[in-house]
Motif scaffolding. Sequence first.
Motif, PDB file in Angstrom:
ATOM      1  N   GLY A  40      -3.828  -7.442   0.250  1.00 49.70           N
ATOM      2  CA  GLY A  40      -3.352  -8.818   0.245  1.00 49.70           C
ATOM      3  C   GLY A  40      -2.149  -8.984  -0.642  1.00 49.70           C
ATOM      4  N   LYS A  41      -1.758 -10.205  -0.854  1.00 45.79           N
ATOM      5  CA  LYS A  41      -0.582 -10.553  -1.645  1.00 45.79           C
ATOM      6  C   LYS A  41      -1.020 -11.287  -2.900  1.00 45.79           C
ATOM      7  CE  LYS A  41       3.635 -13.381  -1.399  1.00 45.79           C
ATOM      8  NZ  LYS A  41       4.422 -14.309  -0.563  1.00 45.79           N
ATOM      9  N   ASN A  88       2.580  11.433   4.555  1.00 45.40           N
ATOM     10  CA  ASN A  88       1.991  11.790   5.847  1.00 45.40           C
ATOM     11  C   ASN A  88       0.467  11.769   5.854  1.00 45.40           C
ATOM     12  OD1 ASN A  88       4.480  12.262   7.181  1.00 45.40           O
ATOM     13  ND2 ASN A  88       4.639  14.262   6.192  1.00 45.40           N
ATOM     14  N   ASN A  89      -0.136  11.377   4.742  1.00 38.99           N
ATOM     15  CA  ASN A  89      -1.595  11.346   4.634  1.00 38.99           C
ATOM     16  C   ASN A  89      -2.086   9.936   4.932  1.00 38.99           C
ATOM     17  OD1 ASN A  89      -4.293  11.528   3.984  1.00 38.99           O
ATOM     18  ND2 ASN A  89      -3.967  12.553   2.012  1.00 38.99           N
ATOM     19  N   ASP A  90      -2.679   9.758   6.092  1.00 38.81           N
ATOM     20  CA  ASP A  90      -3.126   8.421   6.501  1.00 38.81           C
ATOM     21  C   ASP A  90      -4.313   7.910   5.701  1.00 38.81           C
ATOM     22  OD1 ASP A  90      -1.127   8.218   8.336  1.00 38.81           O
ATOM     23  OD2 ASP A  90      -2.360   8.712  10.085  1.00 38.81           O
ATOM     24  N   ARG A  91      -4.896   8.760   4.892  1.00 43.01           N
ATOM     25  CA  ARG A  91      -6.018   8.312   4.070  1.00 43.01           C
ATOM     26  C   ARG A  91      -5.556   7.711   2.743  1.00 43.01           C
ATOM     27  NH1 ARG A  91     -10.767  12.707   3.975  1.00 43.01           N
ATOM     28  NH2 ARG A  91     -11.818  10.850   3.159  1.00 43.01           N
ATOM     29  N   VAL A  92      -4.282   7.807   2.457  1.00 42.60           N
ATOM     30  CA  VAL A  92      -3.730   7.235   1.223  1.00 42.60           C
ATOM     31  C   VAL A  92      -3.322   5.796   1.494  1.00 42.60           C
ATOM     32  CG1 VAL A  92      -1.875   7.366  -0.483  1.00 42.60           C
ATOM     33  CG2 VAL A  92      -2.964   9.466   0.350  1.00 42.60           C
ATOM     34  N   ASP A  93      -3.906   4.881   0.737  1.00 46.05           N
ATOM     35  CA  ASP A  93      -3.662   3.454   0.925  1.00 46.05           C
ATOM     36  C   ASP A  93      -2.260   3.079   0.445  1.00 46.05           C
ATOM     37  OD1 ASP A  93      -4.555   0.749   1.549  1.00 46.05           O
ATOM     38  OD2 ASP A  93      -4.501   0.421  -0.616  1.00 46.05           O
ATOM     39  N   ALA A  94      -1.680   2.103   1.091  1.00 44.43           N
ATOM     40  CA  ALA A  94      -0.375   1.575   0.685  1.00 44.43           C
ATOM     41  C   ALA A  94      -0.354   0.083   0.993  1.00 44.43           C
ATOM     42  CB  ALA A  94       0.753   2.317   1.404  1.00 44.43           C
ATOM     43  N   GLY A  95       0.790  -0.561   0.743  1.00 43.26           N
ATOM     44  CA  GLY A  95       0.880  -2.003   0.883  1.00 43.26           C
ATOM     45  C   GLY A  95       0.963  -2.469   2.318  1.00 43.26           C
ATOM     46  N   ASP A  96       0.570  -3.725   2.540  1.00 39.43           N
ATOM     47  CA  ASP A  96       0.640  -4.350   3.858  1.00 39.43           C
ATOM     48  C   ASP A  96       1.830  -5.293   3.922  1.00 39.43           C
ATOM     49  OD1 ASP A  96      -1.683  -2.991   4.188  1.00 39.43           O
ATOM     50  OD2 ASP A  96      -2.888  -4.700   4.811  1.00 39.43           O
TER      51      ASP A  96
END
Length: 587
Positions: A375-376, A435-443
């Motif tokens: 979220g923000k 390239n690791n889709d399991r690493v969370d990042a911002g939306d």
Amino acid sequence: MHLPCSAGPRPGRILTAALLALALAACTAPQTRDTPAGDVAAAPAPVPAGPVPAPAVPTPPVPVATPSPAEARIAAERRLARARQGTAPGQVAAPVPRPLPPRVQDLPYSHVITQGAAPHPVRRVATDPVSTFSVDVDTGSYTSVRGLLQRGLAVPREAVRVEEMLNYFSYDYPRPAAGAADPFSVHAELVPSPWNPHNHLLKIGIQAADPAKDTLPPANLVFLVDVSGSMAVPQALPVVQQSLLAFVDELREQDRVSIVTYSATTRVLLASVPGDRKELIREAIRSLHASGSTAGGAGLRLAYQQARRSYIPGGINRILLATDGDFNVGVTGIDQLKQIVAAERKSGIGLSTLGVGLVRYNDALMEQIADAGDGKYSFLDSVAEGRKVLVQEFTSTLATVASDVKLQLEFNPAVVKEYRLIGYDNRQLAREDFNNDRVDAGDVGAGHRVTALYELTLQGRPGLLDEERYPANRPAAASGDTRAGELGWLKIRYKRPGEARSRLLEQAVANAPKPLAEAGADVRFAAAVAAYGQLLQGSPYLGDFGWPQVLELARSGLGADPYGQRREFLTLVQRAARRAPRELPEG
């Protein structure tokens, strides 16, 4: 032992006895019990502890002195806020001592909890050519610092996150074409650095698609509102109430709303109702009253329970947490709370935070749990800011167009010698995490804009890093196909909502600098905002570029400014300069 007394009772002793009686009654009055979430359709307003002259009008509690001077000042502010509310006609309020508190701007900043990160260092392209970070659309740092400057308070370096200041403002980035494969467009611009004649600034802008509100899927929203005693100041709960009341006007019939509150106990104040039951929702919001301690962890769990009960498959499922972050009962640690939020995020329920507070709020907690909840984090320093976040930015606050958005920029060593990312200090990712889709990042929400600035030293210019003494340690000169027309190669990974595998967007960044005076107003204004944030941080990279230069640069980048936000920024620069050793000149 019999003590002598005067012939009649003294008025001072009568008042003292009355106050003691009220304090004893408040201590012994029964507490409101928790209400199970499933048993209430529209629960009544919270009942404050302590004696009341009539059931509908709560009596302000007698203030209790604390050893901390700051706590005593905060308590005095609360007493004044309650005293200003008055009583209903024909009712008599209990006597409340009203000592004159110190001026608000004299209160220290020590009760605001922040958590800074070291700024990015200068890196040499020949040895470290790739920069990777998670995007960030938070804006809480800008408004939190704005509130401090407007009250004449000091701004600690840890409270300054330059990317949140950059992303507070709107920029005229091109929108993605209708039916485009990717949900956002990418824009890049290269100009000379205003503070270092040897360097350049690269501005990268991402503009998300912004669908009309009526095209958004139905929303299942839970307002989780902190109603503990620390929220009693005018800059906290009243701001939340007025902001949420404005937000109610934007709700649609297909939306659903619940209200959960927490203080010493938790309750479902309003079970899920359709968005067109606006007056019922407004009545619940108006009934909120602040008192007691802060069981924030229990409130989070109850809010998620309520969100799961009203879950809309394929819809927007989100909790809006309004708090000063002063959790002091039960689960209070940031890491523990982040674990709760991150686990619930995997079930499809997001969380955004609406921070409020006067001189006591937990900026670090509100930023980090919003990140964990995809979220923000917005800080509401005024009702006007609440309207901006919840009304003007309705779609971006609720709807996500891309999740786990990561940016990676590989610099061309034939063109770029050194680089430094400005901001995003706590968003850095390892190169392999891209390239690791399991690493969370911002939306990125609907209509959001993301801005990033790099300071670059191009080849042939004096850099900030010393040359190595030994030839074997010096980077080899680029040879072969140098692709001199490319400054670098930009890659963006993101996931569509509901998808587990990421998609890749990539493109070259052109080596096409233009004079700063000929560049758009947006890039000049963004550079001014970046300099403002770095000066507040005490950055060593600005040289002699000070507040007068920031003000001049910002004025040159005002542009259209339809909401007056850029002009307001000029006043903040002036306020910040007054706290600096050298003030701005008159005029």
